[in-house]
Write a protein that holds these residues in place. Structure first.
Motif, PDB file in Angstrom:
ATOM      1  N   GLU A   1      -3.282  37.386 -12.649  1.00  0.00           N
ATOM      2  CA  GLU A   1      -3.162  37.823 -14.034  1.00  0.00           C
ATOM      3  C   GLU A   1      -3.046  39.347 -14.141  1.00  0.00           C
ATOM      4  OE1 GLU A   1      -7.023  37.637 -16.407  1.00  0.00           O
ATOM      5  OE2 GLU A   1      -7.466  36.332 -14.704  1.00  0.00           O
ATOM      6  N   VAL A   2      -3.510  40.077 -13.115  1.00  0.00           N
ATOM      7  CA  VAL A   2      -3.340  41.531 -13.124  1.00  0.00           C
ATOM      8  C   VAL A   2      -1.866  41.869 -12.952  1.00  0.00           C
ATOM      9  CG1 VAL A   2      -3.937  43.699 -11.977  1.00  0.00           C
ATOM     10  CG2 VAL A   2      -5.667  41.917 -12.250  1.00  0.00           C
ATOM     11  N   ASP A   3      -1.185  41.132 -12.069  1.00  0.00           N
ATOM     12  CA  ASP A   3       0.258  41.323 -11.925  1.00  0.00           C
ATOM     13  C   ASP A   3       0.976  40.986 -13.232  1.00  0.00           C
ATOM     14  OD1 ASP A   3       0.720  42.411  -9.483  1.00  0.00           O
ATOM     15  OD2 ASP A   3       1.125  40.529  -8.451  1.00  0.00           O
ATOM     16  N   ALA A   4       0.525  39.936 -13.905  1.00  0.00           N
ATOM     17  CA  ALA A   4       1.130  39.562 -15.188  1.00  0.00           C
ATOM     18  C   ALA A   4       0.944  40.688 -16.207  1.00  0.00           C
ATOM     19  CB  ALA A   4       0.516  38.264 -15.705  1.00  0.00           C
ATOM     20  N   LEU A   5      -0.225  41.330 -16.180  1.00  0.00           N
ATOM     21  CA  LEU A   5      -0.473  42.464 -17.073  1.00  0.00           C
ATOM     22  C   LEU A   5       0.510  43.592 -16.794  1.00  0.00           C
ATOM     23  CD1 LEU A   5      -2.208  44.269 -19.013  1.00  0.00           C
ATOM     24  CD2 LEU A   5      -3.575  44.844 -16.991  1.00  0.00           C
ATOM     25  N   LEU A   6       0.684  43.943 -15.511  1.00  0.00           N
ATOM     26  CA  LEU A   6       1.578  45.036 -15.141  1.00  0.00           C
ATOM     27  C   LEU A   6       3.033  44.702 -15.492  1.00  0.00           C
ATOM     28  CD1 LEU A   6       0.026  46.045 -11.697  1.00  0.00           C
ATOM     29  CD2 LEU A   6      -0.189  47.247 -13.878  1.00  0.00           C
ATOM     30  N   LEU A   7       3.423  43.459 -15.270  1.00  0.00           N
ATOM     31  CA  LEU A   7       4.784  43.054 -15.617  1.00  0.00           C
ATOM     32  C   LEU A   7       5.001  43.098 -17.130  1.00  0.00           C
ATOM     33  CD1 LEU A   7       5.377  40.089 -13.127  1.00  0.00           C
ATOM     34  CD2 LEU A   7       6.453  42.350 -13.096  1.00  0.00           C
ATOM     35  N   GLY A   8       3.967  42.746 -17.882  1.00  0.00           N
ATOM     36  CA  GLY A   8       4.060  42.835 -19.332  1.00  0.00           C
ATOM     37  C   GLY A   8       4.232  44.271 -19.798  1.00  0.00           C
ATOM     38  N   LEU A   9       3.502  45.183 -19.172  1.00  0.00           N
ATOM     39  CA  LEU A   9       3.648  46.603 -19.501  1.00  0.00           C
ATOM     40  C   LEU A   9       5.048  47.093 -19.161  1.00  0.00           C
ATOM     41  CD1 LEU A   9       0.215  47.937 -18.165  1.00  0.00           C
ATOM     42  CD2 LEU A   9       0.896  47.700 -20.563  1.00  0.00           C
ATOM     43  N   LEU A  10       5.572  46.629 -18.021  1.00  0.00           N
ATOM     44  CA  LEU A  10       6.925  47.008 -17.614  1.00  0.00           C
ATOM     45  C   LEU A  10       7.960  46.468 -18.602  1.00  0.00           C
ATOM     46  CD1 LEU A  10       8.874  48.265 -15.581  1.00  0.00           C
ATOM     47  CD2 LEU A  10       8.745  46.143 -14.241  1.00  0.00           C
ATOM     48  N   ALA A  11       7.781  45.221 -19.039  1.00  0.00           N
ATOM     49  CA  ALA A  11       8.709  44.621 -20.001  1.00  0.00           C
ATOM     50  C   ALA A  11       8.691  45.391 -21.322  1.00  0.00           C
ATOM     51  CB  ALA A  11       8.353  43.152 -20.232  1.00  0.00           C
ATOM     52  N   ASP A  12       7.496  45.783 -21.770  1.00  0.00           N
ATOM     53  CA  ASP A  12       7.387  46.569 -23.004  1.00  0.00           C
ATOM     54  C   ASP A  12       8.108  47.903 -22.853  1.00  0.00           C
ATOM     55  OD1 ASP A  12       5.930  44.609 -24.242  1.00  0.00           O
ATOM     56  OD2 ASP A  12       3.985  45.541 -23.873  1.00  0.00           O
ATOM     57  N   TYR A  13       7.974  48.506 -21.679  1.00  0.00           N
ATOM     58  CA  TYR A  13       8.611  49.799 -21.417  1.00  0.00           C
ATOM     59  C   TYR A  13      10.137  49.662 -21.481  1.00  0.00           C
ATOM     60  CZ  TYR A  13       9.985  54.001 -18.832  1.00  0.00           C
ATOM     61  OH  TYR A  13      10.567  55.174 -18.451  1.00  0.00           O
ATOM     62  N   VAL A  14      10.674  48.619 -20.857  1.00  0.00           N
ATOM     63  CA  VAL A  14      12.127  48.395 -20.884  1.00  0.00           C
ATOM     64  C   VAL A  14      12.603  48.124 -22.304  1.00  0.00           C
ATOM     65  CG1 VAL A  14      13.983  46.871 -20.101  1.00  0.00           C
ATOM     66  CG2 VAL A  14      12.209  47.605 -18.489  1.00  0.00           C
ATOM     67  N   HIS A  15      11.823  47.353 -23.061  1.00  0.00           N
ATOM     68  CA  HIS A  15      12.187  47.065 -24.453  1.00  0.00           C
ATOM     69  C   HIS A  15      12.266  48.359 -25.262  1.00  0.00           C
ATOM     70  CE1 HIS A  15      12.393  44.917 -28.268  1.00  0.00           C
ATOM     71  NE2 HIS A  15      11.413  45.671 -28.703  1.00  0.00           N
ATOM     72  N   ARG A  16      11.307  49.256 -25.061  1.00  0.00           N
ATOM     73  CA  ARG A  16      11.324  50.528 -25.792  1.00  0.00           C
ATOM     74  C   ARG A  16      12.522  51.375 -25.377  1.00  0.00           C
ATOM     75  NH1 ARG A  16       5.786  50.336 -24.575  1.00  0.00           N
ATOM     76  NH2 ARG A  16       6.050  51.921 -22.946  1.00  0.00           N
ATOM     77  N   LEU A  17      12.863  51.352 -24.091  1.00  0.00           N
ATOM     78  CA  LEU A  17      14.033  52.096 -23.624  1.00  0.00           C
ATOM     79  C   LEU A  17      15.311  51.573 -24.270  1.00  0.00           C
ATOM     80  CD1 LEU A  17      13.577  52.671 -19.773  1.00  0.00           C
ATOM     81  CD2 LEU A  17      13.418  54.351 -21.608  1.00  0.00           C
ATOM     82  N   ASP A  18      15.432  50.251 -24.353  1.00  0.00           N
ATOM     83  CA  ASP A  18      16.607  49.652 -24.993  1.00  0.00           C
ATOM     84  C   ASP A  18      16.718  50.100 -26.449  1.00  0.00           C
ATOM     85  OD1 ASP A  18      17.311  48.336 -22.696  1.00  0.00           O
ATOM     86  OD2 ASP A  18      16.499  46.395 -23.300  1.00  0.00           O
ATOM     87  N   ALA A  19      15.583  50.074 -27.149  1.00  0.00           N
ATOM     88  CA  ALA A  19      15.592  50.460 -28.558  1.00  0.00           C
ATOM     89  C   ALA A  19      15.973  51.927 -28.721  1.00  0.00           C
ATOM     90  CB  ALA A  19      14.209  50.203 -29.178  1.00  0.00           C
ATOM     91  N   ARG A  20      15.443  52.781 -27.856  1.00  0.00           N
ATOM     92  CA  ARG A  20      15.759  54.210 -27.942  1.00  0.00           C
ATOM     93  C   ARG A  20      17.218  54.478 -27.590  1.00  0.00           C
ATOM     94  NH1 ARG A  20      10.959  57.323 -27.911  1.00  0.00           N
ATOM     95  NH2 ARG A  20      12.278  59.183 -28.038  1.00  0.00           N
ATOM     96  N   LEU A  21      17.774  53.708 -26.656  1.00  0.00           N
ATOM     97  CA  LEU A  21      19.187  53.863 -26.307  1.00  0.00           C
ATOM     98  C   LEU A  21      20.073  53.496 -27.492  1.00  0.00           C
ATOM     99  CD1 LEU A  21      21.462  54.412 -24.316  1.00  0.00           C
ATOM    100  CD2 LEU A  21      21.226  52.049 -23.485  1.00  0.00           C
TER     101      LEU A  21
END
Length: 219
Positions: free
Chosen positions: A114-134
């Motif tokens: 579940e710690v890996d799931a947490l980190l992957l979730g943070l990564l997914a949020d980061y990519v989503h924000r990058l897409d929105a900013r682009l």
């Protein structure tokens, strides 16, 4: 502390993650992480606000984000084989973090998926924000990007209601919006003329959040 991404972890795992965390205190302007430093820990922001910035080819600093209490930062480098920081994080005011060392986090990841799931979730949020900013950079005029950043920040420094003050300079707002200070000043002056904001020294007060949101919409 406000609700954080760690709230999704099992209580036992969360306790193990934090039991060896190191409490660190930073003064205004103090650097928490330097770009290029070894990626040896992640940080959970307990109090205060920090800026995340990178150096441009021209030697200037571009502010990518401002993070508030409850945010986690420094985790992306822990997932990268480069093992070095890609951005500089600095305290915008007095700030306190809980620092979790790479070794401790790696041990938890081995035993707790579940710690890996947490980190992957943070990564997914980061990519989503990058897409929105682009999308914003490509299709939203610079003046509206400035107002969008101001609206988002008003929800970090308060509840976004009328009277919320964002204690950041126009230089920081311009950098976050990917534009110049004169453009940011022009956008804020226009918004002030409409009664949406009040420009103060080193800060901006949001007077009409609903009106500001309408002004910041895509056309």
């Amino acid at each position: 502390m406000e609700r954080t991404p760690l709230a999704g972890l099992d209580e036992r795992v969360r306790a193990r993650l934090l039991e060896r965390a190191r409490r660190r205190t930073f003064g205004r302007g103090e650097v928490v992480l330097h770009a290029g430093d070894p990626a040896n820990a992640l940080h959970l922001l307990v109090s205060g606000h920090v800026s995340v910035g990178v150096s441009t080819p021209a030697g200037d600093t571009a502010v990518l984000a401002v993070l508030g209490p409850g945010s986690i930062f420094g985790e992306l480098a822990l997932l990268s084989p480069r093992e070095e920081r890609s951005a500089t994080v600095a305290a915008l005011e007095g700030a306190v973090t809980l620092s979790v060392a790479r070794e401790h986090l790696s041990a938890l990841r081995r035993d707790n998926p579940e710690v890996d799931a947490l980190l992957l979730g943070l990564l997914a949020d980061y990519v989503h924000r990058l897409d929105a900013r682009l999308l914003e950079a490509l299709y939203v005029p610079a003046d509206r990007r400035v107002l969008r950043r101001l609206l988002a920040l008003s929800r970090q420094y308060g509840d976004g209601s009328a009277g919320t003050t964002v204690p950041l300079t126009q230089d920081v707002l311009a950098s976050m919006a990917g534009t110049t200070r004169p453009t940011a000043n022009q956008a804020l002056r226009a918004a002030q003329h409409e009664g949406l904001v009040t420009i103060e020294r080193g800060r901006v007060r949001v007077d009409d959040p609903a009106g500001l949101a309408r002004r910041a919409r895509w056309r």
